[in-house]
Scaffold this motif. Structure first.
Motif, PDB file in Angstrom:
ATOM      1  N   MET A   1       0.505  -1.450  -0.129  1.00  0.00           N
ATOM      2  CA  MET A   1       0.378   0.077   0.180  1.00  0.00           C
ATOM      3  C   MET A   1       0.906   1.644  -0.083  1.00  0.00           C
ATOM      4  SD  MET A   1      -2.990   1.300  -0.322  1.00  0.00           S
ATOM      5  CE  MET A   1      -4.365   0.168   0.306  1.00  0.00           C
ATOM      6  N   PRO A   2       1.772   1.653   0.587  1.00  0.00           N
ATOM      7  CA  PRO A   2       2.852   3.082   0.948  1.00  0.00           C
ATOM      8  C   PRO A   2       3.751   2.820  -0.099  1.00  0.00           C
ATOM      9  CG  PRO A   2       3.230   1.196   2.991  1.00  0.00           C
ATOM     10  CD  PRO A   2       2.608   1.151   1.472  1.00  0.00           C
ATOM     11  N   ASP A   3       3.965   1.609  -1.151  1.00  0.00           N
ATOM     12  CA  ASP A   3       4.593   1.856  -2.527  1.00  0.00           C
ATOM     13  C   ASP A   3       3.522   2.399  -3.548  1.00  0.00           C
ATOM     14  OD1 ASP A   3       7.199   0.828  -1.775  1.00  0.00           O
ATOM     15  OD2 ASP A   3       6.714  -0.840  -2.578  1.00  0.00           O
ATOM     16  N   ARG A   4       1.849   2.096  -3.291  1.00  0.00           N
ATOM     17  CA  ARG A   4       0.866   2.835  -4.420  1.00  0.00           C
ATOM     18  C   ARG A   4       0.849   3.931  -4.117  1.00  0.00           C
ATOM     19  NH1 ARG A   4      -3.366  -2.710  -4.267  1.00  0.00           N
ATOM     20  NH2 ARG A   4      -2.096  -3.809  -5.112  1.00  0.00           N
ATOM     21  N   ARG A   5       0.781   4.517  -3.286  1.00  0.00           N
ATOM     22  CA  ARG A   5       0.659   5.690  -2.235  1.00  0.00           C
ATOM     23  C   ARG A   5       1.774   6.663  -2.316  1.00  0.00           C
ATOM     24  NH1 ARG A   5      -1.365   5.096   4.031  1.00  0.00           N
ATOM     25  NH2 ARG A   5      -3.222   4.917   3.678  1.00  0.00           N
ATOM     26  N   ARG A   6       2.870   6.453  -2.889  1.00  0.00           N
ATOM     27  CA  ARG A   6       3.445   7.133  -3.073  1.00  0.00           C
ATOM     28  C   ARG A   6       3.381   7.311  -5.194  1.00  0.00           C
ATOM     29  NH1 ARG A   6       6.659   4.722   0.685  1.00  0.00           N
ATOM     30  NH2 ARG A   6       7.335   3.118  -0.099  1.00  0.00           N
ATOM     31  N   ALA A   7       2.801   6.367  -5.253  1.00  0.00           N
ATOM     32  CA  ALA A   7       3.295   5.695  -7.067  1.00  0.00           C
ATOM     33  C   ALA A   7       1.861   6.571  -7.104  1.00  0.00           C
ATOM     34  CB  ALA A   7       2.605   4.756  -7.341  1.00  0.00           C
ATOM     35  N   LEU A   8       0.935   7.375  -7.345  1.00  0.00           N
ATOM     36  CA  LEU A   8      -0.429   8.013  -7.148  1.00  0.00           C
ATOM     37  C   LEU A   8       0.048   9.367  -7.102  1.00  0.00           C
ATOM     38  CD1 LEU A   8      -2.911   5.945  -6.558  1.00  0.00           C
ATOM     39  CD2 LEU A   8      -2.121   6.450  -8.959  1.00  0.00           C
ATOM     40  N   THR A   9       0.622  10.645  -7.674  1.00  0.00           N
ATOM     41  CA  THR A   9       1.381  11.556  -7.087  1.00  0.00           C
ATOM     42  C   THR A   9       0.932  12.289  -8.346  1.00  0.00           C
ATOM     43  OG1 THR A   9       3.357  11.363  -8.969  1.00  0.00           O
ATOM     44  CG2 THR A   9       3.941  10.663  -6.517  1.00  0.00           C
ATOM     45  N   PRO A  10       0.764  13.887  -7.567  1.00  0.00           N
ATOM     46  CA  PRO A  10       0.112  14.486  -9.273  1.00  0.00           C
ATOM     47  C   PRO A  10       0.736  14.547  -9.977  1.00  0.00           C
ATOM     48  CG  PRO A  10       0.616  15.489  -6.499  1.00  0.00           C
ATOM     49  CD  PRO A  10       0.852  14.327  -6.220  1.00  0.00           C
ATOM     50  N   ASP A  11       2.638  14.443  -9.980  1.00  0.00           N
ATOM     51  CA  ASP A  11       2.719  14.557 -11.220  1.00  0.00           C
ATOM     52  C   ASP A  11       2.217  13.023 -12.502  1.00  0.00           C
ATOM     53  OD1 ASP A  11       3.811  16.954 -11.221  1.00  0.00           O
ATOM     54  OD2 ASP A  11       5.936  15.705 -10.509  1.00  0.00           O
ATOM     55  N   ALA A  12       2.097  12.022 -11.171  1.00  0.00           N
ATOM     56  CA  ALA A  12       2.083  11.045 -12.506  1.00  0.00           C
ATOM     57  C   ALA A  12       0.416  10.991 -12.827  1.00  0.00           C
ATOM     58  CB  ALA A  12       1.991   9.745 -11.518  1.00  0.00           C
ATOM     59  N   LEU A  13      -0.389  11.362 -12.091  1.00  0.00           N
ATOM     60  CA  LEU A  13      -1.754  11.961 -12.383  1.00  0.00           C
ATOM     61  C   LEU A  13      -1.885  12.823 -13.372  1.00  0.00           C
ATOM     62  CD1 LEU A  13      -3.900  11.722  -8.702  1.00  0.00           C
ATOM     63  CD2 LEU A  13      -3.557   9.555  -9.996  1.00  0.00           C
ATOM     64  N   GLU A  14      -1.546  13.923 -13.512  1.00  0.00           N
ATOM     65  CA  GLU A  14      -1.373  14.388 -14.078  1.00  0.00           C
ATOM     66  C   GLU A  14      -0.240  14.610 -15.472  1.00  0.00           C
ATOM     67  OE1 GLU A  14       0.457  19.511 -15.739  1.00  0.00           O
ATOM     68  OE2 GLU A  14       1.313  18.708 -13.600  1.00  0.00           O
ATOM     69  N   MET A  15       0.770  13.762 -16.076  1.00  0.00           N
ATOM     70  CA  MET A  15       0.723  12.570 -16.884  1.00  0.00           C
ATOM     71  C   MET A  15      -0.378  12.256 -17.794  1.00  0.00           C
ATOM     72  SD  MET A  15       4.560   9.951 -16.725  1.00  0.00           S
ATOM     73  CE  MET A  15       3.303   8.719 -16.330  1.00  0.00           C
ATOM     74  N   MET A  16      -0.921  10.879 -16.791  1.00  0.00           N
ATOM     75  CA  MET A  16      -1.676  10.541 -17.348  1.00  0.00           C
ATOM     76  C   MET A  16      -3.075  11.434 -18.269  1.00  0.00           C
ATOM     77  SD  MET A  16      -1.743   6.900 -16.793  1.00  0.00           S
ATOM     78  CE  MET A  16      -3.047   6.536 -16.738  1.00  0.00           C
ATOM     79  N   ASP A  17      -2.986  11.953 -17.450  1.00  0.00           N
ATOM     80  CA  ASP A  17      -4.431  12.583 -17.828  1.00  0.00           C
ATOM     81  C   ASP A  17      -4.097  13.726 -19.431  1.00  0.00           C
ATOM     82  OD1 ASP A  17      -6.503  14.274 -17.749  1.00  0.00           O
ATOM     83  OD2 ASP A  17      -5.352  16.153 -17.853  1.00  0.00           O
ATOM     84  N   THR A  18      -2.359  14.274 -19.129  1.00  0.00           N
ATOM     85  CA  THR A  18      -2.405  14.981 -20.693  1.00  0.00           C
ATOM     86  C   THR A  18      -2.107  13.577 -21.819  1.00  0.00           C
ATOM     87  OG1 THR A  18      -0.465  16.704 -18.671  1.00  0.00           O
ATOM     88  CG2 THR A  18      -0.007  16.102 -21.935  1.00  0.00           C
ATOM     89  N   ILE A  19      -1.562  12.620 -21.261  1.00  0.00           N
ATOM     90  CA  ILE A  19      -1.485  11.374 -22.067  1.00  0.00           C
ATOM     91  C   ILE A  19      -3.096  10.965 -23.075  1.00  0.00           C
ATOM     92  CG2 ILE A  19      -0.658   8.619 -22.651  1.00  0.00           C
ATOM     93  CD1 ILE A  19       1.256   8.872 -20.629  1.00  0.00           C
ATOM     94  N   ALA A  20      -4.281  11.155 -22.120  1.00  0.00           N
ATOM     95  CA  ALA A  20      -5.459  10.399 -22.589  1.00  0.00           C
ATOM     96  C   ALA A  20      -5.555  11.336 -23.326  1.00  0.00           C
ATOM     97  CB  ALA A  20      -5.881  10.328 -20.971  1.00  0.00           C
ATOM     98  N   ARG A  21      -5.133  13.396 -23.224  1.00  0.00           N
ATOM     99  CA  ARG A  21      -5.894  14.569 -23.707  1.00  0.00           C
ATOM    100  C   ARG A  21      -5.298  14.107 -25.412  1.00  0.00           C
ATOM    101  NH1 ARG A  21      -3.651  18.902 -23.095  1.00  0.00           N
ATOM    102  NH2 ARG A  21      -3.179  18.254 -20.886  1.00  0.00           N
ATOM    103  N   THR A  22      -3.888  13.960 -25.140  1.00  0.00           N
ATOM    104  CA  THR A  22      -3.466  14.846 -26.491  1.00  0.00           C
ATOM    105  C   THR A  22      -3.464  13.301 -27.168  1.00  0.00           C
ATOM    106  OG1 THR A  22      -1.473  14.124 -25.060  1.00  0.00           O
ATOM    107  CG2 THR A  22      -1.906  15.706 -25.238  1.00  0.00           C
ATOM    108  N   GLY A  23      -3.562  11.986 -26.934  1.00  0.00           N
ATOM    109  CA  GLY A  23      -3.660  10.930 -27.844  1.00  0.00           C
ATOM    110  C   GLY A  23      -2.312  10.220 -28.422  1.00  0.00           C
TER     111      GLY A  23
END
Length: 322
Positions: free
Chosen positions: A1-23
């Motif tokens: 669980m701690p590793d998952r929390r460290r992985a879900l950073t705002p930068d990681a979420l923003e990266m996912m959002d940008t990839i999905a939005r730009t295609g």
């Protein structure tokens, strides 16, 4: 669980959002100012931490899997919440309280309270990165008699509207007059007392059931008003309930004169003359003072300083017209 929390950073979420939005990874890399391999590595790290596949590798486009769609949806929500918290913290730092708790006695006109609430939310605060309504959350609670005073004395609220005078020993508490309201004895037209065309005595009233509102105090001594020893009592939770009970002829009782006007004119209630002096209730508003008083409390106190506002709180009972 701690590793998952460290992985879900705002930068990681923003990266996912940008990839999905730009295609594509390449387009997202250009927008984020990174090389595509950095995004590929970041997604792989995120997948390993969550133990899921986020993108369909068989597609030449950045095609999300079902798990990736869920992460994107929740990630966008979390990013919005993070931005909202950051803005809220910065605005609170300007002097607005996080929460303002207000105890309102049931005798106060609810319509006037909601008019004030609407005016509060209509304020435009220019502090911080965004303009908008005050960041203070309002918590309005209804109390009766000693319960309104107890809410303030016990620290359950910051402002109490419609209280009796506070004890002189109360520290860091301030009190100001709200006004006086006349309480008139009223019954339904079919009630036995309605046919008496002369002032009735307290002894005559005591032979009939009285409708009373339950005092909401938990620790302080609860108060009663207008009840004779041995008199039958119907106890109800609010002024609206008391009004309904008396219109139905379930008992007699005193009600605020401003509340009675429309019901007397409509023939739903009859006001009785009573022997003795008129019954008037002196009401106040009180608040917790001290250093660092918040801007939300300051705004409410400024409104309560207006005679027009105080009169509306005592007379604007249109919200209880049945």
């Amino acid at each position: 669980m701690p590793d998952r929390r460290r992985a879900l950073t705002p930068d990681a979420l923003e990266m996912m959002d940008t990839i999905a939005r730009t295609g594509s990874f390449a387009a997202a890399a250009r927008e984020l100012g990174k090389v595509p391999s950095a995004l590929t590595y970041g997604v792989r790290q995120l997948e390993e931490s969550l133990d899921v596949l986020l993108f369909d590798r068989s597609s030449r486009q950045a095609q999300l899997t079902a798990a990736g769609e869920e992460l994107l949806r929740e990630g966008r929500r979390l990013l919005q919440q993070i931005d909202a918290v950051a803005n809220r913290v910065q605005r609170v730092a300007t002097g607005w309280e996080t929460t303002l708790a207000i105890a309102v006695d049931t005798i106060i006109a609810p319509r006037a309270i909601f008019d004030l609430t609407a005016a509060f939310y209509a304020l435009n605060c220019s502090d911080g990165p965004q303009a908008g309504p005050p960041p203070t959350r309002l918590r309005i609670r209804s109390e009766v008699l000693a319960g309104t005073q107890e809410a303030l004395l016990s620290g359950q609220c910051d402002l109490a509207i419609g209280v009796q005078p506070l004890p002189q020993q109360a520290e860091r508490l301030h009190c100001a007059p709200l006004g006086t309201i006349e309480m008139l004895l009223a019954v339904a037209p079919h009630h036995p007392l309605a046919g008496i065309d002369r002032p009735v005595s307290q002894e005559e009233i005591a032979h009939h059931r009285v409708v009373a509102i339950a005092d909401t105090a938990q620790r302080m001594d609860r108060r009663t008003s207008g009840i004779s020893p041995g008199q039958d009592v119907l106890t109800v939770p609010s002024l609206a309930a008391k009004l309904e009970a008396q219109i139905r002829g379930l008992g007699c009782g005193r009600l605020p004169e401003p509340l009675l006007r429309a019901h007397v004119e409509a023939g739903r209630l009859v006001v009785l003359q009573v022997e003795g002096p008129p019954t008037q209730v002196e009401l106040h508003y009180a608040w917790r003072g001290g250093p660092g008083q918040g801007r939300a409390l300051g705004w409410w106190l400024e409104q309560l300083g207006s005679e027009v506002t105080r009169r509306a709180l005592l007379e604007q009972h249109a919200g209880l017209i049945l």
